[in-house]
Design a protein around this motif. Structure first.
Motif, PDB file in Angstrom:
ATOM      1  N   GLN A 143     -13.859   9.173  14.704  1.00  0.00           N
ATOM      2  CA  GLN A 143     -12.667   9.963  14.975  1.00  0.00           C
ATOM      3  C   GLN A 143     -11.520   9.403  14.147  1.00  0.00           C
ATOM      4  OE1 GLN A 143     -12.161  12.637  16.684  1.00  0.00           O
ATOM      5  NE2 GLN A 143     -13.886  12.849  18.097  1.00  0.00           N
ATOM      6  N   PHE A 144     -10.927  10.245  13.300  1.00  0.00           N
ATOM      7  CA  PHE A 144      -9.834   9.736  12.458  1.00  0.00           C
ATOM      8  C   PHE A 144      -8.463   9.881  13.111  1.00  0.00           C
ATOM      9  CE2 PHE A 144     -10.604  14.085  10.796  1.00  0.00           C
ATOM     10  CZ  PHE A 144      -9.341  14.650  10.957  1.00  0.00           C
ATOM     11  N   ILE A 145      -8.385  10.586  14.247  1.00  0.00           N
ATOM     12  CA  ILE A 145      -7.118  10.709  14.972  1.00  0.00           C
ATOM     13  C   ILE A 145      -7.119   9.749  16.154  1.00  0.00           C
ATOM     14  CG2 ILE A 145      -5.601  12.254  16.263  1.00  0.00           C
ATOM     15  CD1 ILE A 145      -6.860  14.599  14.765  1.00  0.00           C
ATOM     16  N   THR A 146      -6.136   8.839  16.195  1.00  0.00           N
ATOM     17  CA  THR A 146      -6.041   7.936  17.334  1.00  0.00           C
ATOM     18  C   THR A 146      -5.305   8.616  18.492  1.00  0.00           C
ATOM     19  OG1 THR A 146      -5.196   5.816  18.139  1.00  0.00           O
ATOM     20  CG2 THR A 146      -3.926   6.880  16.408  1.00  0.00           C
ATOM     21  N   LYS A 147      -5.725   8.303  19.713  1.00  0.00           N
ATOM     22  CA  LYS A 147      -5.015   8.792  20.907  1.00  0.00           C
ATOM     23  C   LYS A 147      -3.759   7.970  21.172  1.00  0.00           C
ATOM     24  CE  LYS A 147      -9.368   9.879  23.324  1.00  0.00           C
ATOM     25  NZ  LYS A 147     -10.139   9.580  24.562  1.00  0.00           N
TER      26      LYS A 147
ATOM     27  N   VAL B  61       0.862  -1.183   0.000  1.00  0.00           N
ATOM     28  CA  VAL B  61       0.000   0.000   0.000  1.00  0.00           C
ATOM     29  C   VAL B  61       0.896   1.230   0.000  1.00  0.00           C
ATOM     30  CG1 VAL B  61      -0.180   0.150   2.517  1.00  0.00           C
ATOM     31  CG2 VAL B  61      -2.011   1.098   1.111  1.00  0.00           C
ATOM     32  N   SER B  62       0.434   2.306  -0.633  1.00  0.00           N
ATOM     33  CA  SER B  62       1.241   3.521  -0.644  1.00  0.00           C
ATOM     34  C   SER B  62       0.364   4.749  -0.495  1.00  0.00           C
ATOM     35  CB  SER B  62       2.063   3.621  -1.940  1.00  0.00           C
ATOM     36  OG  SER B  62       1.218   3.795  -3.074  1.00  0.00           O
ATOM     37  N   GLY B  63       0.959   5.807   0.003  1.00  0.00           N
ATOM     38  CA  GLY B  63       0.237   7.061   0.194  1.00  0.00           C
ATOM     39  C   GLY B  63       1.152   8.109   0.794  1.00  0.00           C
ATOM     40  N   TRP B  64       0.553   9.190   1.236  1.00  0.00           N
ATOM     41  CA  TRP B  64       1.301  10.378   1.625  1.00  0.00           C
ATOM     42  C   TRP B  64       1.609  10.416   3.122  1.00  0.00           C
ATOM     43  CZ3 TRP B  64       3.011  13.060  -2.462  1.00  0.00           C
ATOM     44  CH2 TRP B  64       2.369  12.816  -3.676  1.00  0.00           C
ATOM     45  N   LYS B  65       2.860  10.759   3.421  1.00  0.00           N
ATOM     46  CA  LYS B  65       3.291  10.837   4.818  1.00  0.00           C
ATOM     47  C   LYS B  65       2.440  11.823   5.608  1.00  0.00           C
ATOM     48  CE  LYS B  65       7.302  11.866   7.740  1.00  0.00           C
ATOM     49  NZ  LYS B  65       8.769  12.124   7.782  1.00  0.00           N
TER      50      LYS B  65
ATOM     51  N   GLU C  15      -1.393  13.096   9.945  1.00  0.00           N
ATOM     52  CA  GLU C  15      -2.621  13.801  10.333  1.00  0.00           C
ATOM     53  C   GLU C  15      -3.634  12.900  11.035  1.00  0.00           C
ATOM     54  OE1 GLU C  15      -4.056  15.850   6.875  1.00  0.00           O
ATOM     55  OE2 GLU C  15      -2.376  17.271   6.882  1.00  0.00           O
ATOM     56  N   VAL C  16      -3.499  11.571  10.870  1.00  0.00           N
ATOM     57  CA  VAL C  16      -4.355  10.654  11.648  1.00  0.00           C
ATOM     58  C   VAL C  16      -3.600  10.095  12.853  1.00  0.00           C
ATOM     59  CG1 VAL C  16      -5.754  10.066   9.630  1.00  0.00           C
ATOM     60  CG2 VAL C  16      -3.827   8.590  10.263  1.00  0.00           C
ATOM     61  N   ASN C  17      -2.380  10.618  13.081  1.00  0.00           N
ATOM     62  CA  ASN C  17      -1.518  10.238  14.207  1.00  0.00           C
ATOM     63  C   ASN C  17      -0.970   8.821  14.086  1.00  0.00           C
ATOM     64  OD1 ASN C  17      -0.094  10.846  16.544  1.00  0.00           O
ATOM     65  ND2 ASN C  17      -1.738  10.177  17.911  1.00  0.00           N
TER      66      ASN C  17
END
Length: 277
Positions: free
Chosen positions: A263-267, A187-191, A196-198
């Motif tokens: 919530q897309f950001i994990t704690k 899989v590939s994508g942007w750093k 931004e999702v932590n």
């Protein structure tokens, strides 16, 4: 400092002979404008030797990120590898997946803003996995159906992963019933989107730990595109002694909560957050 076009993040744990074949696959790539980051979840000295020997003979920049063996902690080492990456574009894969020689070039050619590319793998038997030599990888014979058939592999529809190019690859990618997801072997994508999702949720054990970050990326608005017939890698055979029901159930509960909360950001990722704003 000139940044590479991609950072290839390879996760591994105590599979030095498989990792060596994978590194040979990256040495054979049609483009060399990438760096390798090996995310090592506690391997012993044999893996370190394979990596050091490869670094000594290759022109590819290789970073070895290691943490002590404390059980299956893949998400933690992947977060460390993401932070180490010098490229804006990341390709995630595993240390038991040999890339075809156009693997990196194809990921880069197909990349798009606000999008992750979802690949797959072609599974091999134990005997064929052991039979593959450096010469087979250099010559790309192990990606050819005739070579695999001669070594006893049974033909199925999945052989199309090795033979699809051009319009055929586009057609199969477009109309496959397999959902595009975050599959950590290809899989590939942007750093920046990962940050931004932590990053990865470090509570996750084996079983869906990569799917969970993919679900959060989708909640953030990232699109996943299917490229399983274009970005080809061979999956070398191995057992999974770290697989257990308790971890699978825990992971399932975390993923369910992610979908429910939206919530897309994990704690529990790269930055340990007391609350999600």
């Amino acid at each position: 400092m000139n940044l590479a076009n991609a950072s290839v993040i390879i996760s591994t744990f105590n599979q030095p002979h498989w990792l060596q074949k994978v590194l040979w696959g990256y040495e054979a790539q049609t483009t060399k404008d990438f760096e390798i980051i090996i995310a090592d979840d506690g391997s012993d000295f044999q893996t370190k030797k394979i990596i050091n020997d490869f670094k000594a003979s290759s022109t590819i920049t290789v970073h070895h990120i290691w943490q002590p063996d404390e059980g299956f902690q893949k998400t933690k080492i992947l977060n460390k590898a993401v932070l180490q990456a010098n490229s804006a574009y990341l390709i995630f894969t595993d240390g038991d997946c040999i890339p075809r020689n156009d693997f990196v070039e194809t990921h880069l050619k197909l990349k798009q803003p606000h999008c992750f590319l979802s690949g797959g793998y072609f599974k091999l038997t134990d005997s064929i996995s052991k039979a593959i030599t450096k010469q087979d990888i250099d010559d790309q014979n192990c990606f050819k159906w005739g070579w695999l058939r001669a070594r006893g592999l049974k033909k199925t529809f999945k052989v199309n992963k090795l033979s699809a190019f051009g319009f055929k690859a586009w057609f199969l990618n477009t109309f496959t019933t397999t959902k595009a997801t975050f599959d950590g072997m290809n899989v590939s994508g942007w750093k920046k989107d990962i940050l931004e999702v932590n990053g990865f949720d470090e509570r996750m054990q084996y079983g869906g730990e990569d799917r969970e970050i993919g679900e959060r990326l989708m909640l953030k608005g990232i699109r996943f595109k299917q490229v399983r017939y274009s970005t080809v890698c061979l999956h070398l055979y191995h057992e999974r002694p770290y697989k257990n029901l308790e971890a699978l159930l825990k992971n399932k509960a975390i993923r369910k909560q992610t979908r429910r909360s939206r919530q897309f950001i994990t704690k529990h990722g790269i930055k340990k957050l007391s609350q999600v704003e």
